[in-house]
Structures are given as structure tokens and as C-alpha cells.
Design a protein around this motif. Structure first.
Motif, PDB file in Angstrom:
ATOM      1  N   PHE A  26       0.834  -1.204   0.000  1.00 33.29           N
ATOM      2  CA  PHE A  26       0.000   0.000   0.000  1.00 33.29           C
ATOM      3  C   PHE A  26       0.872   1.259   0.000  1.00 33.29           C
ATOM      4  O   PHE A  26       0.654   2.196  -0.764  1.00 33.29           O
ATOM      5  N   GLU A  27       1.893   1.252   0.844  1.00 32.07           N
ATOM      6  CA  GLU A  27       2.762   2.426   0.945  1.00 32.07           C
ATOM      7  C   GLU A  27       3.524   2.689  -0.353  1.00 32.07           C
ATOM      8  O   GLU A  27       3.728   3.841  -0.750  1.00 32.07           O
ATOM      9  N   ALA A  28       3.923   1.604  -1.018  1.00 31.66           N
ATOM     10  CA  ALA A  28       4.641   1.769  -2.296  1.00 31.66           C
ATOM     11  C   ALA A  28       3.725   2.438  -3.316  1.00 31.66           C
ATOM     12  O   ALA A  28       4.119   3.356  -4.045  1.00 31.66           O
ATOM     13  N   LEU A  29       2.470   1.980  -3.332  1.00 31.28           N
ATOM     14  CA  LEU A  29       1.498   2.561  -4.249  1.00 31.28           C
ATOM     15  C   LEU A  29       1.231   4.035  -3.926  1.00 31.28           C
ATOM     16  O   LEU A  29       1.139   4.888  -4.808  1.00 31.28           O
ATOM     17  N   ILE A  30       1.137   4.314  -2.627  1.00 29.19           N
ATOM     18  CA  ILE A  30       0.907   5.683  -2.150  1.00 29.19           C
ATOM     19  C   ILE A  30       2.012   6.622  -2.637  1.00 29.19           C
ATOM     20  O   ILE A  30       1.762   7.747  -3.054  1.00 29.19           O
ATOM     21  N   ARG A  31       3.245   6.145  -2.544  1.00 26.63           N
ATOM     22  CA  ARG A  31       4.376   7.003  -2.943  1.00 26.63           C
ATOM     23  C   ARG A  31       4.279   7.394  -4.415  1.00 26.63           C
ATOM     24  O   ARG A  31       4.487   8.545  -4.773  1.00 26.63           O
ATOM     25  N   ASP A  32       3.973   6.424  -5.270  1.00 29.69           N
ATOM     26  CA  ASP A  32       3.844   6.716  -6.701  1.00 29.69           C
ATOM     27  C   ASP A  32       2.698   7.684  -6.957  1.00 29.69           C
ATOM     28  O   ASP A  32       2.802   8.617  -7.743  1.00 29.69           O
ATOM     29  N   TRP A  33       1.608   7.429  -6.259  1.00 31.38           N
ATOM     30  CA  TRP A  33       0.413   8.263  -6.426  1.00 31.38           C
ATOM     31  C   TRP A  33       0.701   9.713  -6.024  1.00 31.38           C
ATOM     32  O   TRP A  33       0.360  10.652  -6.758  1.00 31.38           O
ATOM     33  N   LEU A  34       1.367   9.913  -4.917  1.00 32.19           N
ATOM     34  CA  LEU A  34       1.673  11.274  -4.472  1.00 32.19           C
ATOM     35  C   LEU A  34       2.656  11.960  -5.407  1.00 32.19           C
ATOM     36  O   LEU A  34       2.523  13.151  -5.702  1.00 32.19           O
ATOM     37  N   ALA A  35       3.633  11.186  -5.885  1.00 30.99           N
ATOM     38  CA  ALA A  35       4.612  11.771  -6.806  1.00 30.99           C
ATOM     39  C   ALA A  35       3.916  12.241  -8.082  1.00 30.99           C
ATOM     40  O   ALA A  35       4.282  13.270  -8.661  1.00 30.99           O
ATOM     41  N   ALA A  36       2.890  11.501  -8.491  1.00 35.83           N
ATOM     42  CA  ALA A  36       2.182  11.858  -9.723  1.00 35.83           C
ATOM     43  C   ALA A  36       1.478  13.211  -9.607  1.00 35.83           C
ATOM     44  O   ALA A  36       1.121  13.829 -10.610  1.00 35.83           O
ATOM     45  N   TYR A  37       1.265  13.674  -8.373  1.00 29.77           N
ATOM     46  CA  TYR A  37       0.639  14.979  -8.167  1.00 29.77           C
ATOM     47  C   TYR A  37       1.632  16.003  -7.609  1.00 29.77           C
ATOM     48  O   TYR A  37       1.243  17.076  -7.177  1.00 29.77           O
ATOM     49  N   GLY A  38       2.905  15.656  -7.608  1.00 30.50           N
ATOM     50  CA  GLY A  38       3.921  16.623  -7.215  1.00 30.50           C
ATOM     51  C   GLY A  38       4.066  16.842  -5.716  1.00 30.50           C
ATOM     52  O   GLY A  38       4.607  17.866  -5.295  1.00 30.50           O
ATOM     53  N   TYR A  39       3.587  15.914  -4.892  1.00 31.51           N
ATOM     54  CA  TYR A  39       3.746  16.062  -3.438  1.00 31.51           C
ATOM     55  C   TYR A  39       5.092  15.490  -2.994  1.00 31.51           C
ATOM     56  O   TYR A  39       5.528  14.460  -3.487  1.00 31.51           O
ATOM     57  N   ARG A  40       5.726  16.198  -2.066  1.00 30.81           N
ATOM     58  CA  ARG A  40       7.030  15.757  -1.561  1.00 30.81           C
ATOM     59  C   ARG A  40       6.921  15.368  -0.094  1.00 30.81           C
ATOM     60  O   ARG A  40       6.126  15.949   0.658  1.00 30.81           O
ATOM     61  N   PRO A  41       7.723  14.391   0.322  1.00 30.84           N
ATOM     62  CA  PRO A  41       7.589  13.883   1.695  1.00 30.84           C
ATOM     63  C   PRO A  41       8.156  14.825   2.737  1.00 30.84           C
ATOM     64  O   PRO A  41       9.109  15.564   2.475  1.00 30.84           O
ATOM     65  N   ILE A  42       7.579  14.778   3.923  1.00 30.67           N
ATOM     66  CA  ILE A  42       8.123  15.483   5.076  1.00 30.67           C
ATOM     67  C   ILE A  42       7.894  14.565   6.279  1.00 30.67           C
ATOM     68  O   ILE A  42       6.911  13.818   6.308  1.00 30.67           O
ATOM     69  N   ARG A  43       8.816  14.561   7.220  1.00 31.65           N
ATOM     70  CA  ARG A  43       8.664  13.700   8.401  1.00 31.65           C
ATOM     71  C   ARG A  43       8.814  14.542   9.654  1.00 31.65           C
ATOM     72  O   ARG A  43       9.839  15.168   9.848  1.00 31.65           O
ATOM     73  N   MET A  44       7.798  14.555  10.457  1.00 33.34           N
ATOM     74  CA  MET A  44       7.818  15.340  11.691  1.00 33.34           C
ATOM     75  C   MET A  44       7.956  14.396  12.894  1.00 33.34           C
ATOM     76  O   MET A  44       7.650  13.209  12.789  1.00 33.34           O
ATOM     77  N   PRO A  45       8.381  14.945  14.046  1.00 29.84           N
ATOM     78  CA  PRO A  45       8.458  14.122  15.263  1.00 29.84           C
ATOM     79  C   PRO A  45       7.081  13.609  15.682  1.00 29.84           C
ATOM     80  O   PRO A  45       6.062  14.201  15.334  1.00 29.84           O
TER      81      PRO A  45
END
Ligand code: ATP
Ligand code: MG
Length: 435
Positions: A26-45
Motif C-alpha cells: 500500500f505504501e509503495a502505491l501511495i508514494r507513486d500516487w503522491l509523486a504523480a501529483y507533485g507532493y514531496r515527503p516530510i517527516r515530523m516528530p
């Protein structure tokens, strides 16, 4: 059991390998999907200063009033909270690092959230969200794009073949519009105060909008007839709402306007939306979000519009399971069975050679007869077994045995192994059984 075993905290789940693999797919699919809309990852505490949430989410919301895991760090006296959601942390991080200095940002994150709720199906104390936030964009286009991207994800997941996830939208207007509505709503509810439940009475002067969201059937009549926020929207708010709807129509995404959709957090304005399903019982909202133009300034930044949503991963995974939809389970490509000391050493070399060409290889450990090792090989789901016994070991050879189709096994020199396996797994015109 003689001594009591330790248990995980109620409402906090272990995700065991079979599920964790589904989550990873699921997470792998999510990453591709978000990239397709130009979203970049961020990780907060996972832990933030408690005042962040009180300020962002609102003092009189369910989350801040009764669901937060807040505690004092006994080493330095700081007031801390396990994050109950991601938007507040994300905006805090954006402001702290001045990420908006060069224009709008599309950001996403994924991870555990913590709310002290009564655990039940689809409602946990540690649960997981995928959160998506667009900051610095004010038009209805980004609201619509976020909704459209959700629809694409449901398709990618194979979830929405029969319209199982439905979209509800509403507009909460702007602050002044909400204030006028609020005054009328309070006056109306005061006239019916004797019919309100305890929650309703408590919220009457703090968060009356939330009364409209009540699940108490006894209140439905009062709530139906209450003043509707949508009737208080001014021209700009209406135009924004219509802009969103136009783009949804263009994308052929069905929706229902739900005037009672208010969301449980204070920071929303204008567009709000939820994706809901009947397939999960009471906990049917799988994804929710909307616009929160006031939050950036509220947290001390230079005012900037924003819009985002979060989906509940547990609920989505439950829905996938309920519908048997989508995700393929990973299996190793090759399972290596072997017997004898020389064979084991050859098995290790062969396995590493195959990993060099990108294969996932499970080498049998723990000994046992060939028969019992083959059972494991079968159960692993691997396409091929490598078989290495004394004979093979003596000749630096390996037997390659297809496990999923009728085909001859074949003994090959170690030097040829990578070619043979790669042909078999990744395709070639050659017949496997032919020498
Ligand atoms: P609910 O009305 O179900 O309490 P909410 O309005 O509190 O939801 P949000 O804060 O909008 O939920 O969170 C977004 C999504 O996260 C929800 O739609 C849901 O899918 C998921 N979610 C929220 N709380 C939980 C929980 N305690 N356990 C599992 N998933 C949750
Ligand atoms: Mg909730």
C-alpha cells in the motif's frame, strides 16, 4: 500459562508480517500516487509541545478536550503530547523552516497518530494516517485536485469499482459568515435546549457547530431544522464552492453536498470533504480534509492559505480486505534447499549470486529432510527452488526446479545459474526444459 505475559497497550496494535506486507505494498502505491501529483515527503516528530495542538486544533474539540496523550517530561518538566494528527505538526515544521519562502508547497507524510478513544473496530489509540497538505494556494482548483487525487487512489487500489466510497462535501464559509450563523444557531438551539443531550448542552456555547454533527438519533429532528451554514455564505465563499464543484463535475466525480458536514477540528474554512463507506460499519470515514486558511497565521506565521486531507490507513486496509481488492502479496523469487555442509556453503554462494541480479531469495535454514524443505519452499510462494545436495556440491552445480508450473527441473553449472534463473523469472523465448 504460569506467569502473566506482557501485552501491548489497549488500542495499540502490532501489525504482523502478513498485514505489514500488505501495508508496505500500500505504501509503495501511495508514494507513486503522491509523486504523480507533485507532493514531496516530510517527516515530523511523533511528540510535540502540548500547546501546539491546543492552539491549532482548538480547545473545545473532542481531540483536545479528551483524546490527547499529554504528559510532563519528568526529566525537564516540558509539557508534551503524542501527536493526534499531522496537520498542526506539518504547519509548525513549515513555519519553523520557512518552507514557504519561495512559493507554495505540496507536502505529505505517513505515520502513527495517537488518540485516547474507546478502542473498537476501526478506532484505535495508535492508528496511522497518510496526510497530504498543500500550502500557499488559495483557489478552488487545489481543493478539487486533492479530491480528484483521492478518487484516483481508490481506483488504483481497486476499491471503487461499485461506488463503494462516496464523497461528501460542504463549505464552512469564512469566519464572519460562520460567526453570523453561529449566533443564529445558538439562539435556535437555546429555544430547544431542553431537548439537547448532555454533549449538546455542553457544546451549546463552545462549539455549537459540532452539535450538527451529532450521531445521537434523538437529536436528528432538531438538527435537521437548524439554520444551515450554507445559507450564510457570501458571494466569494459561494464562488469558491462552485469552483470546486465545477472541477469535480468535469472529472466526473459524483458527490453529495452534506450541509451537516462540519469536521471535528476548528481550523477548517470553506471546502470540507469526507470519503465515506458503508462497508465498515460505524467507522465509515476513510478520508477527510478541507481548507484551513487561518492556521498558518494562527500558529504565528505570515498568513497563507492551505488545504489538506488525511486518510486512516487501518480503515482503508480493512476496506481492501472486505472487498478482497487489489494488492499482490510479495513472495520470494527463489527458495534454496540444501543438505550437507558443502551444499550449504554452495547454497550461500548461489543465493548471493541471485541477489546480485535482483532476485529475492530465501535460503532454507534449520536443516530437515529435502521433503520437509520442499514443503517450506512451496509455502513460501517462490517461483523456483534451487536444490543443492552432495552431488551438486561436488560438481559446483545447482538444480533449478520450477515450483509453480509443470516443467522439467534442470541442473546447471554455478556459472550459468544467474542466466538461467533470470531467463526463467524475467522472460526469454527459450523453453525452460530444453537443454
Ligand atoms: P471520526 O469522526 O471517525 O472520529 P475524525 O473526524 O476524528 O474521525 P480526522 O481527525 O479527520 O478524524 O482523521 C482523518 C481520518 O483518520 C479519519 O477519517 C479516519 O479514517 C482516521 N481516524 C481518525 N481517528 C481514528 C482512530 N482513532 N482510529 C483509526 N482511524 C482513525
Ligand atoms: Mg474522532
Amino acid at each position: 500459562m504460569s506467569s502473566q505475559t506482557l501485552q501491548a497497550i489497549r488500542g495499540m496494535n502490532d501489525i504482523l508480517p502478513a498485514d505489514a506486507e500488505r501495508w508496505e505494498a500500500f505504501e509503495a502505491l501511495i508514494r507513486d500516487w503522491l509523486a504523480a501529483y507533485g507532493y514531496r515527503p516530510i517527516r515530523m516528530p511523533l511528540v510535540e509541545p502540548t500547546p501546539l495542538f491546543a492552539r491549532a486544533i482548538g480547545d473545545v474539540t473532542d481531540i483536545v478536550e479528551k483524546e490527547m496523550y499529554s504528559f510532563e517530561d519528568r526529566l525537564n518538566g516540558e509539557q508534551l503530547t503524542l501527536r493526534p494528527e499531522g496537520t498542526a505538526s506539518c504547519v509548525r515544521a513549515v513555519l519553523q523552516h520557512n518552507l514557504l519562502y519561495d512559493g507554495p508547497k505540496r507536502l505529505w507524510y505517513m505515520g502513527p497518530m495517537f488518540r485516547h478513544e474507546r478502542p473498537q473496530k476501526g478506532r484505535y489509540r495508535q492508528f496511522h494516517q497518510v496526510g497530504v497538505e498543500a500550502l500557499g494556494l488559495s483557489g478552488p482548483d487545489i481543493d478539487a485536485e486533492q479530491i480528484i487525487m483521492c478518487a484516483r487512489l481508490w481506483d488504483d487500489l481497486g476499491l471503487n469499482a461499485d461506488g463503494n466510497i462516496k464523497l461528501e462535501i460542504n463549505s464552512l464559509g469564512e469566519a464572519e459568515e460562520r460567526a453570523r450563523h453561529r449566533a443564529d444557531l445558538i439562539a435556535y438551539l437555546e429555544r430547544h435546549v431542553d431537548q439537547l443531550d448532555e454533549d449538546g448542552k455542553r457544546r451549546l456555547h463552545t462549539n455549537p457547530l459540532r452539535i450538527l454533527d451529532t450521531k445521537n438519533p434523538a437529536l436528528q429532528g432538531i438538527v435537521e431544522a437548524a439554520p444551515k451554514l450554507i445559507d450564510y455564505l457570501g458571494e466569494n465563499s459561494l464562488r469558491h464552492f462552485e469552483g470546486v464543484q465545477q472541477l469535480l463535475k468535469d472529472a466526473a466525480i459524483p458527490y453529495r453536498i452534506n450541509p451537516r458536514l462540519v469536521r471535528g477540528l476548528d481550523y477548517y474554512n470553506l471546502t470540507v470533504f469526507e470519503w465515506v463507506t458503508d462497508a465498515l460499519g460505524a467507522q465509515g470515514t476513510v478520508c477527510a480534509g478541507g481548507r484551513y486558511d487561518g492556521l498558518v497565521a494562527q500558529l504565528g506565521g505570515k498568513s497563507a492559505p492551505a488545504c489538506g486531507f488525511a486518510m486512516g490507513v487501518e480503515r482503508l486496509m480493512a476496506l481492501l480486505e472486505a472487498q478482497n481488492a487489489g494488492i499482490d502479496m510479495p513472495a520470494p523469487d527463489v527458495y534454496v534447499v540444501h543438505q550437507g555442509e558443502a551444499a550449504q556453503r554452495l547454497a550461500f554462494r548461489a543465493a548471493e549470486m541471485l541477489r546480485d541480479i535482483g532476485c529475492a531469495v530465501l535460503t532454507h535454514m534449520g536443516g530437515g529432510s529435502f521433503k520437509s524443505q520442499f514443503k517450506r519452499a512451496d509455502a513460501s510462494g517462490a517461483q523456483l527452488a534451487l536444490v543443492i545436495g552432495d552431488d551438486e556440491a561436488a560438481g559446483e552445480q545447482v538444480t533449478v526446479k520450477p515450483l509453480r508450473v509443470e516443467a522439467e527441473q534442470r541442473r546447471v553449472a554455478l556459472d550459468d545459474l544467474a542466466d538461467v534463473v533470470s531467463d526463467w523469472l524475467y522472460g526469454s523465448d527459450e523453453e525452460f526444459s530444453e537443454e
